[in-house]
Design a protein around this motif. Structure first.
Motif, mmCIF file in Angstrom:
data_model
loop_
_atom_site.group_PDB
_atom_site.id
_atom_site.type_symbol
_atom_site.label_atom_id
_atom_site.label_comp_id
_atom_site.label_asym_id
_atom_site.label_seq_id
_atom_site.Cartn_x
_atom_site.Cartn_y
_atom_site.Cartn_z
ATOM 1 N N GLN A 83 64.012 18.203 20.967
ATOM 2 C CA GLN A 83 63.552 18.873 22.191
ATOM 3 C C GLN A 83 64.738 19.432 22.976
ATOM 4 O O GLN A 83 64.695 20.570 23.458
ATOM 5 C CB GLN A 83 62.761 17.912 23.071
ATOM 6 N N LEU A 84 65.770 18.626 23.122
ATOM 7 C CA LEU A 84 66.948 19.064 23.872
ATOM 8 C C LEU A 84 67.608 20.276 23.219
ATOM 9 O O LEU A 84 67.925 21.256 23.891
ATOM 10 C CB LEU A 84 67.960 17.923 23.979
ATOM 11 N N LEU A 85 67.788 20.210 21.909
ATOM 12 C CA LEU A 85 68.430 21.317 21.200
ATOM 13 C C LEU A 85 67.568 22.574 21.238
ATOM 14 O O LEU A 85 68.087 23.687 21.359
ATOM 15 C CB LEU A 85 68.744 20.911 19.760
ATOM 16 N N ALA A 86 66.258 22.423 21.158
ATOM 17 C CA ALA A 86 65.355 23.580 21.235
ATOM 18 C C ALA A 86 65.457 24.244 22.607
ATOM 19 O O ALA A 86 65.463 25.478 22.709
ATOM 20 C CB ALA A 86 63.923 23.149 20.950
ATOM 21 N N GLU A 87 65.537 23.445 23.657
ATOM 22 C CA GLU A 87 65.676 23.994 25.016
ATOM 23 C C GLU A 87 66.996 24.750 25.174
ATOM 24 O O GLU A 87 67.029 25.833 25.760
ATOM 25 C CB GLU A 87 65.586 22.876 26.055
ATOM 26 N N LEU A 88 68.067 24.173 24.659
ATOM 27 C CA LEU A 88 69.360 24.847 24.748
ATOM 28 C C LEU A 88 69.357 26.148 23.946
ATOM 29 O O LEU A 88 69.889 27.167 24.396
ATOM 30 C CB LEU A 88 70.481 23.932 24.249
ATOM 31 N N ALA A 109 77.826 30.711 25.260
ATOM 32 C CA ALA A 109 78.217 29.802 24.177
ATOM 33 C C ALA A 109 79.334 28.860 24.588
ATOM 34 O O ALA A 109 79.458 27.773 24.031
ATOM 35 C CB ALA A 109 78.628 30.599 22.951
ATOM 36 N N ASN A 110 80.136 29.231 25.578
ATOM 37 C CA ASN A 110 81.230 28.350 25.984
ATOM 38 C C ASN A 110 80.856 27.449 27.165
ATOM 39 O O ASN A 110 81.711 26.781 27.722
ATOM 40 C CB ASN A 110 82.497 29.159 26.283
ATOM 41 N N ALA A 111 79.587 27.419 27.528
ATOM 42 C CA ALA A 111 79.128 26.562 28.627
ATOM 43 C C ALA A 111 79.274 25.085 28.252
ATOM 44 O O ALA A 111 79.181 24.719 27.084
ATOM 45 C CB ALA A 111 77.671 26.874 28.952
ATOM 46 N N ASN A 112 79.492 24.248 29.250
ATOM 47 C CA ASN A 112 79.645 22.815 29.042
ATOM 48 C C ASN A 112 78.302 22.219 28.615
ATOM 49 O O ASN A 112 77.347 22.169 29.388
ATOM 50 C CB ASN A 112 80.143 22.158 30.327
ATOM 51 N N SER A 113 78.230 21.738 27.384
ATOM 52 C CA SER A 113 76.960 21.252 26.841
ATOM 53 C C SER A 113 76.448 20.007 27.564
ATOM 54 O O SER A 113 75.241 19.847 27.725
ATOM 55 C CB SER A 113 77.078 20.991 25.340
ATOM 56 N N ALA A 164 72.232 17.532 30.634
ATOM 57 C CA ALA A 164 71.812 16.725 31.786
ATOM 58 C C ALA A 164 70.709 17.429 32.573
ATOM 59 O O ALA A 164 69.720 16.798 32.971
ATOM 60 C CB ALA A 164 73.012 16.429 32.686
ATOM 61 N N SER A 165 70.843 18.729 32.768
ATOM 62 C CA SER A 165 69.811 19.457 33.510
ATOM 63 C C SER A 165 68.491 19.468 32.735
ATOM 64 O O SER A 165 67.416 19.368 33.330
ATOM 65 C CB SER A 165 70.266 20.874 33.846
ATOM 66 N N LYS A 166 68.569 19.567 31.407
ATOM 67 C CA LYS A 166 67.363 19.543 30.573
ATOM 68 C C LYS A 166 66.710 18.165 30.602
ATOM 69 O O LYS A 166 65.491 18.033 30.674
ATOM 70 C CB LYS A 166 67.664 19.948 29.131
ATOM 71 N N LEU A 167 67.534 17.130 30.549
ATOM 72 C CA LEU A 167 67.004 15.763 30.571
ATOM 73 C C LEU A 167 66.257 15.470 31.870
ATOM 74 O O LEU A 167 65.220 14.824 31.863
ATOM 75 C CB LEU A 167 68.146 14.761 30.363
ATOM 76 N N GLU A 168 66.790 15.950 32.992
ATOM 77 C CA GLU A 168 66.139 15.730 34.284
ATOM 78 C C GLU A 168 64.761 16.369 34.332
ATOM 79 O O GLU A 168 63.828 15.831 34.925
ATOM 80 C CB GLU A 168 67.009 16.278 35.414
ATOM 81 N N VAL A 169 64.619 17.531 33.692
ATOM 82 C CA VAL A 169 63.343 18.246 33.693
ATOM 83 C C VAL A 169 62.373 17.655 32.668
ATOM 84 O O VAL A 169 61.201 17.429 32.968
ATOM 85 C CB VAL A 169 63.570 19.757 33.414
ATOM 86 N N GLN A 227 69.701 34.353 27.096
ATOM 87 C CA GLN A 227 70.982 34.623 27.753
ATOM 88 C C GLN A 227 71.074 34.007 29.146
ATOM 89 O O GLN A 227 71.684 34.576 30.056
ATOM 90 C CB GLN A 227 71.260 36.123 27.783
ATOM 91 N N LYS A 228 70.465 32.833 29.303
ATOM 92 C CA LYS A 228 70.587 32.095 30.563
ATOM 93 C C LYS A 228 71.907 31.326 30.613
ATOM 94 O O LYS A 228 72.341 30.933 31.689
ATOM 95 C CB LYS A 228 69.427 31.106 30.714
#
Length: 131
Positions: A96-101, A112-116, A121-126, A108-109
């Motif tokens: 689920q986490l990888l699919a969201e990312l 590729a160099n964003a801190n994973s 963490a933001s995905k987990l909270e949601v 393009q939200k």
């Protein structure tokens, strides 16, 4: 049997070295999203000796990915998110986490160099709020 032990020992050592390498480099403990994607595509963090089969290489990459995701999940479990109460097995949570990312990358939200870890963490909270 002895060869099997040697190969297993080399695999474990390589996995340990590779996991250590996840957080090295210019940004120290920062793992960019493209590196996380490489792991999910079966490419370990560090190169492995040619003696390793493609299956072993992919297995090590999968283990590295699972360990990284488990570390991020554990960092806020029970405070910022509650994955444990979802009842989902770890591999489904990871999917689920990888699919969201991946969705965010495609839309393009994020780059590729964003801190994973921050993105995860933001995905987990949601996805797994504490009730």
């Amino acid at each position: 049997m002895q060869i099997r032990s040697i190969v297993l020992s080399m695999s474990l050592f390589s996995a340990l070295v590779s996991c250590t390498a996840l957080g090295t480099g210019q940004d120290n403990a920062r793992v960019p999203l493209d590196r996380l994607q490489a792991l999910s595509n079966g490419q370990p963090v560090t190169p492995l000796p040619p003696a390793f089969s493609a299956q072993a290489t992919k297995g090590i990459a999968n283990d590295q990915l699972a360990m990284y995701l488990a570390g991020v999940i554990d960092s806020g479990e029970g405070r910022s998110w509650c994955v444990a109460t979802s009842g989902l097995p770890p591999h489904e949570v990871n999917q689920q986490l990888l699919a969201e990312l991946q969705r965010d990358l495609q839309q393009q939200k994020v780059t590729a160099n964003a801190n994973s870890a921050v993105l995860l963490a933001s995905k987990l909270e949601v996805l797994f709020p504490c009730k």
